[in-house]
Design a protein around this motif. Structure first.
Motif, mmCIF file in Angstrom:
data_model
loop_
_atom_site.group_PDB
_atom_site.id
_atom_site.type_symbol
_atom_site.label_atom_id
_atom_site.label_comp_id
_atom_site.label_asym_id
_atom_site.label_seq_id
_atom_site.Cartn_x
_atom_site.Cartn_y
_atom_site.Cartn_z
ATOM 1 N N ALA A 28 51.755 -26.682 54.421
ATOM 2 C CA ALA A 28 51.445 -26.144 53.090
ATOM 3 C C ALA A 28 51.825 -24.666 52.995
ATOM 4 N N ARG A 29 51.570 -23.899 54.074
ATOM 5 C CA ARG A 29 51.923 -22.474 54.072
ATOM 6 C C ARG A 29 53.437 -22.289 54.005
ATOM 7 N N LEU A 30 54.192 -23.105 54.764
ATOM 8 C CA LEU A 30 55.650 -23.009 54.736
ATOM 9 C C LEU A 30 56.191 -23.415 53.367
ATOM 10 N N GLN A 31 55.610 -24.446 52.790
ATOM 11 C CA GLN A 31 56.034 -24.886 51.454
ATOM 12 C C GLN A 31 55.787 -23.789 50.424
ATOM 13 N N SER A 32 54.697 -23.060 50.569
ATOM 14 C CA SER A 32 54.347 -22.044 49.573
ATOM 15 C C SER A 32 55.326 -20.868 49.556
ATOM 16 N N ILE A 33 56.046 -20.623 50.665
ATOM 17 C CA ILE A 33 57.005 -19.516 50.673
ATOM 18 C C ILE A 33 58.428 -19.978 50.351
ATOM 19 N N ALA A 34 58.644 -21.283 50.314
ATOM 20 C CA ALA A 34 59.975 -21.804 49.977
ATOM 21 C C ALA A 34 60.214 -21.694 48.480
ATOM 22 N N THR A 35 61.448 -21.403 48.109
ATOM 23 C CA THR A 35 61.804 -21.391 46.694
ATOM 24 C C THR A 35 62.509 -22.700 46.364
ATOM 25 N N GLY A 36 62.819 -22.912 45.104
ATOM 26 C CA GLY A 36 63.413 -24.166 44.646
ATOM 27 C C GLY A 36 64.567 -24.647 45.500
ATOM 28 N N GLY A 37 64.449 -25.850 46.038
ATOM 29 C CA GLY A 37 65.509 -26.452 46.820
ATOM 30 C C GLY A 37 65.519 -26.087 48.296
ATOM 31 N N GLN A 38 64.665 -25.163 48.716
ATOM 32 C CA GLN A 38 64.636 -24.757 50.125
ATOM 33 C C GLN A 38 63.735 -25.680 50.941
ATOM 34 N N ILE A 39 64.111 -25.849 52.210
ATOM 35 C CA ILE A 39 63.269 -26.537 53.181
ATOM 36 C C ILE A 39 63.080 -25.575 54.340
ATOM 37 N N ILE A 40 61.836 -25.181 54.579
ATOM 38 C CA ILE A 40 61.508 -24.271 55.670
ATOM 39 C C ILE A 40 60.702 -25.053 56.692
ATOM 40 N N ILE A 41 61.121 -24.959 57.954
ATOM 41 C CA ILE A 41 60.456 -25.696 59.021
ATOM 42 C C ILE A 41 59.996 -24.740 60.118
ATOM 43 N N SER A 42 59.025 -25.196 60.887
ATOM 44 C CA SER A 42 58.531 -24.397 62.014
ATOM 45 C C SER A 42 59.455 -24.558 63.214
ATOM 46 N N GLY A 43 59.266 -23.696 64.196
ATOM 47 C CA GLY A 43 60.025 -23.789 65.428
ATOM 48 C C GLY A 43 59.778 -25.108 66.148
ATOM 49 N N ASP A 44 58.542 -25.606 66.111
ATOM 50 C CA ASP A 44 58.228 -26.888 66.746
ATOM 51 C C ASP A 44 59.008 -28.030 66.101
ATOM 52 N N THR A 45 59.109 -28.021 64.788
ATOM 53 C CA THR A 45 59.871 -29.054 64.094
ATOM 54 C C THR A 45 61.345 -28.937 64.440
ATOM 55 N N ARG A 46 61.842 -27.717 64.533
ATOM 56 C CA ARG A 46 63.244 -27.486 64.901
ATOM 57 C C ARG A 46 63.549 -28.107 66.258
ATOM 58 N N VAL A 47 62.674 -27.910 67.206
ATOM 59 C CA VAL A 47 62.859 -28.476 68.548
ATOM 60 C C VAL A 47 62.908 -30.004 68.480
ATOM 61 N N GLN A 48 62.012 -30.598 67.705
ATOM 62 C CA GLN A 48 61.967 -32.062 67.590
ATOM 63 C C GLN A 48 63.232 -32.626 66.942
ATOM 64 N N LEU A 49 63.821 -31.903 66.006
ATOM 65 C CA LEU A 49 65.012 -32.384 65.301
ATOM 66 C C LEU A 49 66.292 -32.210 66.115
ATOM 67 N N GLY A 50 66.256 -31.359 67.131
ATOM 68 C CA GLY A 50 67.442 -31.154 67.960
ATOM 69 C C GLY A 50 68.594 -30.588 67.161
ATOM 70 N N HIS A 51 69.789 -31.100 67.426
ATOM 71 C CA HIS A 51 70.990 -30.571 66.782
ATOM 72 C C HIS A 51 71.408 -31.378 65.559
ATOM 73 N N SER A 52 70.498 -32.198 65.020
ATOM 74 C CA SER A 52 70.854 -33.031 63.864
ATOM 75 C C SER A 52 70.896 -32.249 62.552
ATOM 76 N N ILE A 53 70.373 -31.008 62.556
ATOM 77 C CA ILE A 53 70.393 -30.177 61.353
ATOM 78 C C ILE A 53 70.927 -28.786 61.674
ATOM 79 N N VAL A 54 71.393 -28.113 60.639
ATOM 80 C CA VAL A 54 71.849 -26.730 60.754
ATOM 81 C C VAL A 54 70.784 -25.856 60.098
#
Length: 79
Positions: A28-54
């Motif tokens: 919810a905190r990450l969503q609150s700082i995102a603007t229209g069309g943005q997806i903001i993720i935590s470092g933990d989520t980044r690790v779980q996703l690996g290299h599938s996203i830029v």
């Protein structure tokens, strides 16, 4: 990314489906700082996703009602 309690909460006459927990609060905190069309993720989520996203590194963010800053990333595309 992490554990959450998900289900119906309330009394029999007033029941809502909801999600609770620190993971949900962080999302919810990450969503609150995102603007229209943005997806903001935590470092933990980044690790779980690996290299599938830029992503673009946003550095450490201090979020409301959180004791420690978290590493955040702006999703910019798919690999």
């Amino acid at each position: 990314t992490g554990p959450a309690i998900v289900g119906n909460v309330g009394a029999s006459h007033c029941m809502d489906f909801t999600a609770l927990g620190d993971t949900v609060n962080l999302a919810a905190r990450l969503q609150s700082i995102a603007t229209g069309g943005q997806i903001i993720i935590s470092g933990d989520t980044r690790v779980q996703l690996g290299h599938s996203i830029v992503v673009s590194d946003m550095g450490l963010l201090t979020l409301r009602n959180r004791a420690k800053a978290i590493t955040a990333h702006l999703v910019t595309g798919r690999s």
